[in-house]
Scaffold this motif. Sequence first.
Motif, PDB file in Angstrom:
ATOM      1  N   ARG A 166      83.550  -6.658 -11.511  1.00 50.69           N
ATOM      2  CA  ARG A 166      82.974  -6.743 -10.171  1.00 50.69           C
ATOM      3  C   ARG A 166      83.650  -5.809  -9.173  1.00 50.69           C
ATOM      4  N   ASP A 167      84.882  -5.414  -9.416  1.00 48.41           N
ATOM      5  CA  ASP A 167      85.578  -4.590  -8.423  1.00 48.41           C
ATOM      6  C   ASP A 167      85.944  -3.200  -8.951  1.00 48.41           C
ATOM      7  N   CYS A 168      85.248  -2.734  -9.982  1.00 50.46           N
ATOM      8  CA  CYS A 168      85.553  -1.404 -10.496  1.00 50.46           C
ATOM      9  C   CYS A 168      85.057  -0.337  -9.520  1.00 50.46           C
ATOM     10  N   PRO A 169      85.618   0.864  -9.587  1.00 48.91           N
ATOM     11  CA  PRO A 169      85.270   1.927  -8.638  1.00 48.91           C
ATOM     12  C   PRO A 169      83.777   2.195  -8.587  1.00 48.91           C
ATOM     13  N   THR A 170      83.129   2.187  -9.740  1.00 54.60           N
ATOM     14  CA  THR A 170      81.692   2.446  -9.772  1.00 54.60           C
ATOM     15  C   THR A 170      80.939   1.441  -8.907  1.00 54.60           C
ATOM     16  N   ARG A 171      81.281   0.198  -9.045  1.00 54.68           N
ATOM     17  CA  ARG A 171      80.620  -0.834  -8.248  1.00 54.68           C
ATOM     18  C   ARG A 171      80.906  -0.643  -6.771  1.00 54.68           C
ATOM     19  N   GLN A 172      82.146  -0.315  -6.451  1.00 58.36           N
ATOM     20  CA  GLN A 172      82.510  -0.105  -5.047  1.00 58.36           C
ATOM     21  C   GLN A 172      81.698   1.031  -4.446  1.00 58.36           C
ATOM     22  N   LEU A 173      81.545   2.117  -5.206  1.00 59.20           N
ATOM     23  CA  LEU A 173      80.748   3.236  -4.705  1.00 59.20           C
ATOM     24  C   LEU A 173      79.289   2.829  -4.533  1.00 59.20           C
ATOM     25  N   LEU A 174      78.766   2.111  -5.504  1.00 60.06           N
ATOM     26  CA  LEU A 174      77.384   1.663  -5.448  1.00 60.06           C
ATOM     27  C   LEU A 174      77.159   0.747  -4.237  1.00 60.06           C
ATOM     28  N   ASP A 175      78.118  -0.129  -3.996  1.00 61.05           N
ATOM     29  CA  ASP A 175      77.988  -0.990  -2.823  1.00 61.05           C
ATOM     30  C   ASP A 175      77.938  -0.150  -1.549  1.00 61.05           C
ATOM     31  N   ARG A 176      78.589   0.997  -1.596  1.00 60.16           N
ATOM     32  CA  ARG A 176      78.695   1.826  -0.409  1.00 60.16           C
ATOM     33  C   ARG A 176      77.474   2.729  -0.188  1.00 60.16           C
ATOM     34  N   ILE A 177      77.015   3.372  -1.237  1.00 59.03           N
ATOM     35  CA  ILE A 177      75.920   4.332  -1.075  1.00 59.03           C
ATOM     36  C   ILE A 177      74.593   3.802  -1.610  1.00 59.03           C
ATOM     37  N   GLY A 178      74.622   2.577  -2.118  1.00 67.01           N
ATOM     38  CA  GLY A 178      73.426   2.025  -2.727  1.00 67.01           C
ATOM     39  C   GLY A 178      72.463   1.411  -1.729  1.00 67.01           C
ATOM     40  N   ASP A 179      72.214   2.081  -0.639  1.00 66.53           N
ATOM     41  CA  ASP A 179      71.198   1.625   0.289  1.00 66.53           C
ATOM     42  C   ASP A 179      70.196   2.753   0.479  1.00 66.53           C
ATOM     43  N   ARG A 180      69.195   2.521   1.270  1.00 71.53           N
ATOM     44  CA  ARG A 180      68.113   3.487   1.345  1.00 71.53           C
ATOM     45  C   ARG A 180      68.498   4.769   2.088  1.00 71.53           C
ATOM     46  N   TRP A 181      69.542   4.756   2.930  1.00 77.25           N
ATOM     47  CA  TRP A 181      69.729   5.873   3.856  1.00 77.25           C
ATOM     48  C   TRP A 181      70.975   6.714   3.639  1.00 77.25           C
ATOM     49  N   THR A 182      72.047   6.134   3.166  1.00 79.55           N
ATOM     50  CA  THR A 182      73.319   6.850   3.086  1.00 79.55           C
ATOM     51  C   THR A 182      73.207   8.187   2.358  1.00 79.55           C
ATOM     52  N   VAL A 183      72.622   8.174   1.183  1.00 75.64           N
ATOM     53  CA  VAL A 183      72.520   9.395   0.392  1.00 75.64           C
ATOM     54  C   VAL A 183      71.700  10.461   1.115  1.00 75.64           C
ATOM     55  N   LEU A 184      70.610  10.044   1.749  1.00 70.72           N
ATOM     56  CA  LEU A 184      69.746  10.994   2.448  1.00 70.72           C
ATOM     57  C   LEU A 184      70.471  11.619   3.632  1.00 70.72           C
ATOM     58  N   ILE A 185      71.253  10.817   4.331  1.00 66.95           N
ATOM     59  CA  ILE A 185      71.975  11.322   5.496  1.00 66.95           C
ATOM     60  C   ILE A 185      73.049  12.318   5.073  1.00 66.95           C
ATOM     61  N   ILE A 186      73.777  11.993   4.022  1.00 68.85           N
ATOM     62  CA  ILE A 186      74.780  12.935   3.517  1.00 68.85           C
ATOM     63  C   ILE A 186      74.107  14.241   3.095  1.00 68.85           C
ATOM     64  N   GLY A 187      72.970  14.108   2.448  1.00 67.28           N
ATOM     65  CA  GLY A 187      72.226  15.306   2.052  1.00 67.28           C
ATOM     66  C   GLY A 187      71.806  16.142   3.237  1.00 67.28           C
ATOM     67  N   ALA A 188      71.329  15.476   4.280  1.00 67.14           N
ATOM     68  CA  ALA A 188      70.872  16.196   5.471  1.00 67.14           C
ATOM     69  C   ALA A 188      72.030  16.905   6.160  1.00 67.14           C
ATOM     70  N   LEU A 189      73.232  16.333   6.061  1.00 66.08           N
ATOM     71  CA  LEU A 189      74.396  16.938   6.691  1.00 66.08           C
ATOM     72  C   LEU A 189      74.998  18.047   5.833  1.00 66.08           C
ATOM     73  N   GLY A 190      74.420  18.268   4.680  1.00 70.50           N
ATOM     74  CA  GLY A 190      74.987  19.231   3.753  1.00 70.50           C
ATOM     75  C   GLY A 190      75.004  20.657   4.262  1.00 70.50           C
ATOM     76  N   ASP A 191      74.079  20.986   5.143  1.00 70.70           N
ATOM     77  CA  ASP A 191      73.985  22.369   5.627  1.00 70.70           C
ATOM     78  C   ASP A 191      74.860  22.654   6.840  1.00 70.70           C
ATOM     79  N   GLY A 192      75.438  21.601   7.392  1.00 70.11           N
ATOM     80  CA  GLY A 192      76.277  21.790   8.568  1.00 70.11           C
ATOM     81  C   GLY A 192      76.080  20.657   9.553  1.00 70.11           C
ATOM     82  N   PRO A 193      76.836  20.697  10.668  1.00 71.59           N
ATOM     83  CA  PRO A 193      76.791  19.630  11.665  1.00 71.59           C
ATOM     84  C   PRO A 193      75.396  19.460  12.245  1.00 71.59           C
TER      85      PRO A 193
END
Lengths: 121, 121
Positions: free
Chosen positions: A11-38
Motif C-alpha cells: 500500500r505504501d510503495c513508491p509506485t502507489r504514492q506516485l499514482l495517488d499523486r498524479i492519478g487524477d484527471r488534471w495533474t498530468v495534463l497540466i504538467i504537459g502544458a507547462l512543458g514548453d515553458g512558464p
Amino acid sequence: MTDQSWDPYERDCPTRQLLDRIGDRWTVLIIGALGDGPLRFGELSRRVDGVSQKMLTQTLRALERDGLVTRTLYPQVPPRVEYELTQAGRTLQGPLGALDDWARTHMVGVLAAREAYDLSV
Amino acid sequence: MTDQSWDPYERDCPTRQLLDRIGDRWTVLIIGALGDGPLRFGELSRRVDGVSQKMLTQTLRALERDGLVTRTLYPQVPPRVEYELTQAGRTLQGPLGALDDWARTHMVGVLAAREAYDLSV
DNA sequence: CCGAATCCTGCGCGATACTG
DNA sequence: CAGTATCGCGCAGGATTCGG
C-alpha cells in the motif's frame, strides 16, 4: 533469500504514492502544458480544455507543495502569476512523454478492440 | 500554417483517452503485476495489496475489452482462470516502467518537499 | 486577472452476501 | 476458485458567488 522474486504492490510503495499523486484527471495534463515553458493562470486554463478554475488552482497548489512547480507573483495590477516546472518537475517530462507517445500510437487500436469486443457481446 | 506550436489538450485527444483509461487506482498496478507472466485471479489479488474482488474483476474485464489482457478459462474443477498481457499490453510496460523508475528515484524528494511546505504554512 | 469559499451532485469503490 | 449482485457512503469535482 526466498524464492519470492516479485516485489508486491504494498500500500505504501513508491509506485502507489506516485499514482495517488498524479492519478487524477488534471495533474498530468497540466504538467504537459507547462512543458514548453512558464504559463499564466489564464493561459493554462485555455490550454487544458475543460478544467475548472477550482481544479486548476487546486492542482497547481498541490504541484507547488510537492516541489514540482513554482508559482511566481508579479506585484502589479492587474495581478500576473506565472507557473513553471521546477528541475524536479522537468524530470517527469520524460516518463510522461513516453506515455503520451504510447497513447498516440496505440489508442486507436485500443478503441477498435473495444468496439469489436462490444459487438461480440 | 499558424504560429500555434502547441497542440492543446482537447477533450478527445489520445492523451486524455489514455488517462481516462488508466487513470484509476488499479489498472497500472495490475498491468505491472502481470509483467512477469500469466497469473491466476487469486494470485493477482494477493499481489495487488488491497484490491477488492469487485475492482479486480472490473478492471480485468476492461483490460480484456481493450485488447490489453487475455482471459483464459481452463474448464476444470475447481475453475482455473489465467490472465496474461497481450502483445499490445506488453508495449505499455516500457512507459509504465519509466514512471515506476521515476517514482523510486523521486518520490522521497517529493514527500520531503511536501513536508517542508506544510511546515512553512 | 487570479483566486478563495461555499454548496451540491454523481458515482467510484468498498463491504457484504450469494452462485457454479 | 472465480466470479455476480446489491447497497450505501465518501469525496472528487462542477457551478456559482465573492474578494483583492
